[in-house]
Every structure is written in structure tokens, then in C-alpha cells.
Design an enzyme around this catalytic site. Structure first.
Site, PDB file in Angstrom:
ATOM      1  CB  CYS A   1      -0.776   0.040   1.372  1.00  0.00           C
ATOM      2  SG  CYS A   1      -1.931  -1.392   1.222  1.00  0.00           S
TER       3      CYS A   1
ATOM      4  CG  ASN B   1      -6.664  -1.004   1.480  1.00  0.00           C
ATOM      5  OD1 ASN B   1      -5.966  -0.540   0.762  1.00  0.00           O
ATOM      6  ND2 ASN B   1      -6.239  -1.272   2.658  1.00  0.00           N
TER       7      ASN B   1
ATOM      8  CG  HIS C   1      -3.287   3.234   2.434  1.00  0.00           C
ATOM      9  ND1 HIS C   1      -3.727   2.947   1.404  1.00  0.00           N
ATOM     10  CD2 HIS C   1      -3.393   2.245   3.272  1.00  0.00           C
ATOM     11  CE1 HIS C   1      -3.994   1.651   1.301  1.00  0.00           C
ATOM     12  NE2 HIS C   1      -3.633   1.211   2.464  1.00  0.00           N
TER      13      HIS C   1
HETATM   14  N1  ACO Z   1     -18.391  -8.885   9.687  1.00  0.00           N
HETATM   15  C1  ACO Z   1     -18.899  -9.268  11.087  1.00  0.00           C
HETATM   16  N2  ACO Z   1     -18.274  -9.412  12.088  1.00  0.00           N
HETATM   17  C2  ACO Z   1     -16.715  -9.538  12.073  1.00  0.00           C
HETATM   18  C3  ACO Z   1     -16.287  -9.507  10.688  1.00  0.00           C
HETATM   19  C4  ACO Z   1     -17.176  -9.176   9.480  1.00  0.00           C
HETATM   20  N3  ACO Z   1     -16.680  -8.913   8.366  1.00  0.00           N
HETATM   21  N4  ACO Z   1     -14.963  -9.757  10.568  1.00  0.00           N
HETATM   22  C5  ACO Z   1     -14.857 -10.010  11.968  1.00  0.00           C
HETATM   23  N5  ACO Z   1     -15.853  -9.817  12.790  1.00  0.00           N
HETATM   24  C6  ACO Z   1     -16.111 -10.041  14.254  1.00  0.00           C
HETATM   25  C7  ACO Z   1     -14.967 -10.991  14.885  1.00  0.00           C
HETATM   26  O1  ACO Z   1     -15.297 -12.261  14.722  1.00  0.00           O
HETATM   27  C8  ACO Z   1     -15.045 -10.511  16.291  1.00  0.00           C
HETATM   28  O2  ACO Z   1     -16.027 -11.180  16.779  1.00  0.00           O
HETATM   29  P1  ACO Z   1     -15.850 -11.754  18.428  1.00  0.00           P
HETATM   30  O3  ACO Z   1     -15.842 -10.635  19.289  1.00  0.00           O
HETATM   31  O4  ACO Z   1     -17.236 -12.444  18.545  1.00  0.00           O
HETATM   32  O5  ACO Z   1     -14.765 -12.712  18.460  1.00  0.00           O
HETATM   33  C9  ACO Z   1     -15.436  -8.897  16.196  1.00  0.00           C
HETATM   34  O6  ACO Z   1     -15.978  -8.759  15.138  1.00  0.00           O
HETATM   35  C10 ACO Z   1     -14.187  -7.988  16.337  1.00  0.00           C
HETATM   36  O7  ACO Z   1     -13.186  -8.357  15.676  1.00  0.00           O
HETATM   37  P2  ACO Z   1     -11.927  -7.786  15.487  1.00  0.00           P
HETATM   38  O8  ACO Z   1     -10.892  -8.523  14.643  1.00  0.00           O
HETATM   39  O9  ACO Z   1     -11.580  -7.331  16.973  1.00  0.00           O
HETATM   40  O10 ACO Z   1     -12.449  -6.229  14.971  1.00  0.00           O
HETATM   41  P3  ACO Z   1     -11.523  -5.055  15.132  1.00  0.00           P
HETATM   42  O11 ACO Z   1     -12.454  -4.022  15.783  1.00  0.00           O
HETATM   43  O12 ACO Z   1     -10.043  -5.229  15.153  1.00  0.00           O
HETATM   44  O13 ACO Z   1     -11.627  -4.564  13.418  1.00  0.00           O
HETATM   45  C11 ACO Z   1     -10.358  -4.493  11.508  1.00  0.00           C
HETATM   46  C12 ACO Z   1     -11.193  -5.216  12.534  1.00  0.00           C
HETATM   47  C13 ACO Z   1     -11.338  -3.609  10.769  1.00  0.00           C
HETATM   48  C14 ACO Z   1      -9.713  -5.363  10.372  1.00  0.00           C
HETATM   49  C15 ACO Z   1      -9.401  -3.420  12.083  1.00  0.00           C
HETATM   50  O14 ACO Z   1      -8.398  -4.303  12.999  1.00  0.00           O
HETATM   51  C16 ACO Z   1      -8.670  -2.751  10.969  1.00  0.00           C
HETATM   52  O15 ACO Z   1      -8.849  -1.942  10.423  1.00  0.00           O
HETATM   53  N6  ACO Z   1      -7.107  -3.094  11.063  1.00  0.00           N
HETATM   54  C17 ACO Z   1      -6.480  -2.245  10.216  1.00  0.00           C
HETATM   55  C18 ACO Z   1      -6.517  -2.985   8.907  1.00  0.00           C
HETATM   56  C19 ACO Z   1      -5.919  -2.473   7.500  1.00  0.00           C
HETATM   57  O16 ACO Z   1      -6.267  -1.029   7.371  1.00  0.00           O
HETATM   58  N7  ACO Z   1      -5.275  -2.850   6.742  1.00  0.00           N
HETATM   59  C20 ACO Z   1      -4.799  -2.232   5.647  1.00  0.00           C
HETATM   60  C21 ACO Z   1      -3.474  -1.453   5.668  1.00  0.00           C
HETATM   61  S1  ACO Z   1      -2.181  -1.809   5.042  1.00  0.00           S
HETATM   62  C22 ACO Z   1      -2.959  -2.252   3.679  1.00  0.00           C
HETATM   63  O17 ACO Z   1      -3.761  -1.449   3.009  1.00  0.00           O
HETATM   64  C23 ACO Z   1      -2.478  -3.583   2.907  1.00  0.00           C
END
Ligand code: ACO
Length: 331
Positions: A114, A286, A256
């Protein structure tokens, strides 16, 4: 005469096919509400099965050339930042060079996930500064729809397809610097938290690796989130410091487009007003290396970013890689 690399044209392309969060509800166990609140994404674009990265790069590159008013023959270097190339080799840049009729240029891809757009700008800038080339076409092109693991609902809902290009040219007569500063950095120690493991020489494509979905994107979302906020903030501060500028001297910030919560955390830490942030990931998700370029081109074409504006771009991606650039857009 002092050599002065300047962004003289921008272009972008996204596929027509809109995939909403509600569409994804039918494919994976997710909800529009979860995706919106966790990421800020409402919809993304996915291309059809017959398309590849160069198919998206061609219209984006052509639009950038037209915007720059430069003929393909004048380009002497083509750089394609991509994590989803047409194939391992020949490079997607070579396909783009051929398809745009750019006859006398060097061409290669770069792999910085990215952060690829900022890495590409940095390369274009340094090649021009060194006197190696005069005009560079940088086109980031990504088809993440090809590498999404539909069994990993946390990751597959975040990405989309798109491409964005810029022409960077030597403009010694321009009254302003094209670039006030550039900063790029990597941390290979954390390379495994965001990866596409199979398909290279380390983990070749075999029935076993495909069975385990190792040819698809894998991400430790929480770890990426934590590091992204820290590194995007420090990149922005480094770039400001190198330019001897304060945040108040910046007209626009393009981070980004990965997650609105990450962008908001970075904004608060930099004490930037909300109005200066360019955000379009609600529409495209993204798009990895292409995201900053798509936002830049869209904001210019909408008349939001104007000639003479100072724009800070800040990236973070797999590698891990990160970086920032402060640029002046010419009139
Ligand atoms: N739909 C519904 N529920 C979901 C989903 C989904 N798509 N995905 C996960 N969940 C659930 C999980 O199972 C979990 O449930 P539980 O609490 O019962 O176990 C709950 O939602 C919370 O999951 P987390 O992984 O803790 O969610 P979080 O708040 O951390 O958000 C996310 C996840 C959006 C991926 C976040 O961590 C994030 O934005 N990280 C950065 C990712 C990113 O931006 N990457 C790209 C940057 S680099 C590049 O661009 C390649």
C-alpha cells in the site's frame, strides 16, 4: 539549472462494477453496519474475471498523460507499484509501456504494497534529480478482488480494485518546487502480519498451498492497525520536519485509504483540521497502492485540490512499509 521534479498530470480508473456491503452480506457472514463502523467503507469496485492489473493501469496512465499534455514518446521511465501484478514477470510496467505506445522507456514494477505510490513518487523524483530521466509515468494498479480469502471475513470486506497514475516531469523553470520533501521507510521484521504467502519461490503454488488458501491475502488486522497509526503519524512528522514546515502550512492531507478510524487517529495526532483530510474510501475500499493516487486525482478533478496547493500524502502497507510526500501542484 536546478532539476525540479513536478507532478504535471494525474489520472485514475476504477471498474464500473460496484459491490456494496449489502452485496457482501450475501457472500460472507458480515453486515453493512459492521463494515461501516469498523472501516468506514460502504462500497468498493471489483473488476470482471477477464481483467488484469495492466487493464486497469492503461486507462489510468492514459488519463495522466492527457492531463499532463505529454506524448507517450516523451516518457522515459514507467514504474508500476503493485502487489497484484499481471504475473511475476514480465512486469506489469512492460505491458503498460507497450499498450500505451511508450516506445523508448525503461519499465519495472515495485513491490511496496500500500506504500507503493509514495515509493513510486520517491523513485521518480530521485531518477529525475539524478539526471537519468526527464519524464516518468507512475501508475499504481491493484486487483485485490483476485486475492481475497472469502473464508477470512475480517479481511475480505476491506479491499477493492483500482488504478491511479501521475506524470512526474523535470520543470526547472517552474516558480515552485514540485516536492518539498519525501520520506520512505520499511520494517521487514514485521513482514508476516500482512502477506500474500504463496505463489513465489518461498511457498510455490501447489495443490496443498492453494487448498490452505495461502495464495490469498492474510492480515493480522489489529497489529496492522496499531503500527499503521504510529508509523503514519511519524512519517508525516518526518516529511514536515524535512521541509521545515508546520502542519498548518499544508492545504490537504491524503492518507492511504485503508480505514477511517486509522485516518482519524492520524489526523488527531497531527492536530489537522477535518476539512483538510481527503477521504474517499467509503466509495472504493482499500485499493492498496492505488488509493492515494485515486484520491488525489478525484480531488483535483472535483476542483477541491487546486493549482498551487500543498498536499501531504501519507502511506502505510505490507512489508511493512511506510512513507510520506509533500508536493506542490503546479498551475
Ligand atoms: N463482519 C462481522 N463481524 C466480523 C467481521 C465481519 N466482516 N470480521 C470480524 N468480525 C467479528 C470478529 O469475529 C469479532 O467477533 P468476536 O468479538 O465475537 O470474536 C469482532 O467482529 C471483532 O473483531 P476484531 O478483529 O477485533 O475487529 P476490529 O475492531 O479489530 O476491526 C479491522 C477489524 C477492521 C480489520 C481492524 O483491525 C482494522 O481496521 N485493522 C487495520 C486493517 C487495515 O487497515 N489494513 C490495511 C492497511 S495496510 C494495507 O492497506 C495492505
Amino acid at each position: 539549472m536546478v532539476r525540479n521534479p513536478v507532478i504535471v498530470g494525474t489520472g485514475s480508473y476504477v471498474p464500473e462494477n460496484v459491490v456494496t456491503n449489502c452485496d457482501l452480506e450475501e457472500r460472507v457472514d458480515t453486515s453493512d453496519e459492521w463494515i461501516r463502523t469498523r472501516s468506514g467503507i460502504c462500497e468498493r469496485r471489483f473488476c470482471s474475471d477477464d481483467k488484469s492489473a495492466s487493464d486497469l493501469a492503461v486507462p489510468a496512465g492514459r488519463a495522466a498523460l492527457e492531463d499532463a499534455g505529454i506524448s507517450p514518446d516523451a516518457i522515459d521511465l514507467v514504474i508500476v507499484p503493485t502487489a497484484t501484478p499481471d504475473m511475476a514477470f514480465p512486469s506489469t510496467a512492460c505491458a503498460l509501456q507497450d499498450r500505451l505506445g511508450i516506445s523508448s522507456a525503461a519499465a519495472f514494477d515495485i513491490s511496496a504494497a500500500c506504500s507503493g505510490f509514495i515509493y513510486g513518487l520517491s523513485l521518480a523524483h530521485s531518477q529525475i534529480k539524478a539526471g537519468v530521466v526527464e519524464n516518468v509515468l507512475v501508475v499504481a494498479s491493484e486487483l485485490y478482488s483476485r486475492v481475497l480469502n472469502w473464508e477470512d471475513r475480517t479481511t475480505c470486506v476491506l479491499f477493492g480494485d483500482g488504478a491511479a497514475g501521475v506524470v512526474v516531469s523535470n520543470q526547472p523553470d517552474s516558480p515552485t518546487n514540485g516536492f518539498d520533501s519525501l520520506y520512505i521507510k520499511a520494517d521487514g521484521e514485521n513482514r508476516n502480519i500482512l502477506t500474500l504467502p504463496a505463489g513465489g519461490s518461498a511457498v510455490p503454488l501447489t495443490p496443498e498451498s492453494v487448498e490452505k488458501n495461502e495464495h490469498m491475502l492474510a492480515m493480522d488486522g489489529r497489529a496492522v492497525y496499531r503500527i499503521a497509526v504510529r508509523k503514519m503519524k511519524s512519517s508525516a512528522l518526518r516529511a514536515l520536519n524535512r521541509a521545515d514546515m508546520g502542519p498548518d502550512e499544508i492545504d490537504w492531507v491524503i492518507c492511504h485509504q485503508a480505514n477511517t478510524r486509522i485516518i482519524e487517529s492520524v489526523r488527531k495526532r497531527l492536530d489537522m483540521p477535518k476539512e483538510k483530510m481527503i477521504i474517499n474510501l467509503d466509495k472504493y475500499g482499500n485499493t492498496s497502492a492505488a488509493s492515494i493516487g485515486i484520491a488525489l486525482d478525484e480531488a483535483r478533478r472535483e476542483g477541491k485540490i487546486r493549482a498551487g496547493d500543498k498536499v501531504m500524502m501519507v502511506a502505510f502497507g505490507g512489508g511493512l512499509t511506510w512513507g510520506a510526500a509533500i508536493v506542490n501542484l503546479p498551475g
